[in-house]
Design a protein around this motif. Structure first.
Motif, PDB file in Angstrom:
ATOM      1  N   ASN A  15    -100.096 -62.654  96.369  1.00  0.00           N
ATOM      2  CA  ASN A  15     -98.449 -62.129  96.028  1.00  0.00           C
ATOM      3  C   ASN A  15     -97.953 -61.375  97.094  1.00  0.00           C
ATOM      4  O   ASN A  15     -97.763 -60.958  98.371  1.00  0.00           O
ATOM      5  CB  ASN A  15     -98.828 -60.677  95.016  1.00  0.00           C
ATOM      6  CG  ASN A  15     -96.885 -59.942  94.926  1.00  0.00           C
ATOM      7  OD1 ASN A  15     -96.196 -60.638  96.154  1.00  0.00           O
ATOM      8  ND2 ASN A  15     -97.050 -58.995  94.754  1.00  0.00           N
ATOM      9  N   ILE A  20    -104.468 -61.153  95.244  1.00  0.00           N
ATOM     10  CA  ILE A  20    -104.678 -60.557  94.354  1.00  0.00           C
ATOM     11  C   ILE A  20    -106.284 -60.412  93.322  1.00  0.00           C
ATOM     12  O   ILE A  20    -105.951 -61.822  92.410  1.00  0.00           O
ATOM     13  CB  ILE A  20    -103.577 -59.988  93.109  1.00  0.00           C
ATOM     14  CG1 ILE A  20    -102.920 -59.370  93.960  1.00  0.00           C
ATOM     15  CG2 ILE A  20    -104.644 -59.335  92.210  1.00  0.00           C
ATOM     16  CD1 ILE A  20    -101.187 -58.979  93.466  1.00  0.00           C
ATOM     17  N   GLU A  99     -94.350 -52.302  92.474  1.00  0.00           N
ATOM     18  CA  GLU A  99     -95.923 -53.238  92.972  1.00  0.00           C
ATOM     19  C   GLU A  99     -96.288 -53.521  92.087  1.00  0.00           C
ATOM     20  O   GLU A  99     -96.618 -54.963  92.043  1.00  0.00           O
ATOM     21  CB  GLU A  99     -96.580 -52.079  94.307  1.00  0.00           C
ATOM     22  CG  GLU A  99     -96.152 -52.309  95.302  1.00  0.00           C
ATOM     23  CD  GLU A  99     -96.588 -51.183  96.373  1.00  0.00           C
ATOM     24  OE1 GLU A  99     -96.530 -50.738  97.722  1.00  0.00           O
ATOM     25  OE2 GLU A  99     -97.696 -50.193  95.424  1.00  0.00           O
ATOM     26  N   ASP A 103     -96.831 -57.425  91.467  1.00  0.00           N
ATOM     27  CA  ASP A 103     -97.735 -58.427  91.087  1.00  0.00           C
ATOM     28  C   ASP A 103     -98.091 -58.928  89.504  1.00  0.00           C
ATOM     29  O   ASP A 103     -98.525 -59.999  89.769  1.00  0.00           O
ATOM     30  CB  ASP A 103     -99.707 -57.084  90.943  1.00  0.00           C
ATOM     31  CG  ASP A 103     -99.266 -56.740  92.935  1.00  0.00           C
ATOM     32  OD1 ASP A 103     -98.549 -57.013  93.647  1.00  0.00           O
ATOM     33  OD2 ASP A 103    -100.136 -55.843  93.010  1.00  0.00           O
TER      34      ASP A 103
END
Length: 254
Positions: A15, A20, A99, A103
């Motif tokens: 991202n 992640i 955020e 994500d």
């Protein structure tokens, strides 16, 4: 009913500048499958969340559980001690709605890059903090089905501050199933009623399910586990995914 053989792996997806961590489970059979994003409790992508991810994959979905605390504590996972609860809550309080949405959108892009997904529909399921995140993520246009389990604070707050997540209900385009325990002290009945009223007011396809249970009733690692409620809620979540994600039988399944 027959289930699918699955394979699992730990993956990274991007991202922007952030990578992640996520736990991925998918059928080994060839074909195209709908996908489900699994949102963790405050305890990280732990054994329980990995187990849920695998259970979903065995039903014929590509399932992925992204680490929601990647910016704060990469690799974090914990049990259910008072210390773990305190730490998990501290991380939760540092998350931000935009955020989390970013994500989730990155997870969607990653899923769509997989040959086993290839344009198929995407849903979500989330528990505790993840139940709130699932409701938030339901506002993304790619999400066609949302199973939100005892997501606290939906009617009163949003990660990082600002108007409560409930105020975004009008942006939801899919179907929402929400599951609550009547004895859950963290989600008063009045807040459940607010969620139902908002979904009805915006004409969002939905169902609200209430059980004689406490918070965390689905998790068999917690003292609040309620097997009858968990089994019923699981079947209803699967019914949601089967209908809203338009799953088709795949070749090779007995």
């Amino acid at each position: 009913m027959s289930t699918y053989e699955i394979e699992t792996s730990t993956v990274l997806f991007p991202n922007g500048d952030l990578s992640i961590d996520a736990y991925l489970a998918q059928p080994t059979q060839s074909g195209s499958f709908p996908a489900v994003i699994v949102f963790q409790e405050i305890f990280g992508v732990n054994d329980h969340i990995r187990d849920v991810t695998e259970r979903i994959a065995r039903e014929g979905y590509v399932a992925i559980a992204p680490a929601l605390y990647q910016r704060l504590a990469p690799g974090f996972e914990a049990g259910y001690t008072p210390e773990a609860i305190e730490l998990g809550r501290a991380y939760k309080m540092q998350t931000k709605a935009e955020e989390l949405l970013g994500d989730t959108q990155a997870a969607i892009r990653y899923l769509r890059s997989l040959p086993a997904v290839d344009g198929a529909a995407i849903g979500t399921i989330g528990f505790c903090f993840g139940g709130h995140v699932a409701y938030l993520a339901a506002t993304l246009p790619d999400i066609k089905a949302t199973a939100s389990f005892y997501g606290a604070g939906i009617a009163t707050a949003t990660p990082g501050g600002g108007p409560p997540t409930l105020s975004r209900t009008g942006d939801i385009t899919g179907t929402v199933y929400a599951f609550f325990g009547d004895r859950d002290a963290s989600i008063p009945a009045a807040e459940v009623a607010q969620i139902q009223d908002a979904l009805s007011a915006h004409r969002i396809p939905h169902q609200i399910f209430r059980y004689p249970a406490d918070h965390g009733f689905f998790c068999d690692r917690r003292g609040s586990y309620q097997p009858d409620a968990a089994a019923d809620a699981w079947q209803k979540a699967l019914q949601l995914f089967q209908s809203a994600l338009e799953r088709q039988p795949q070749a090779g399944l007995p």
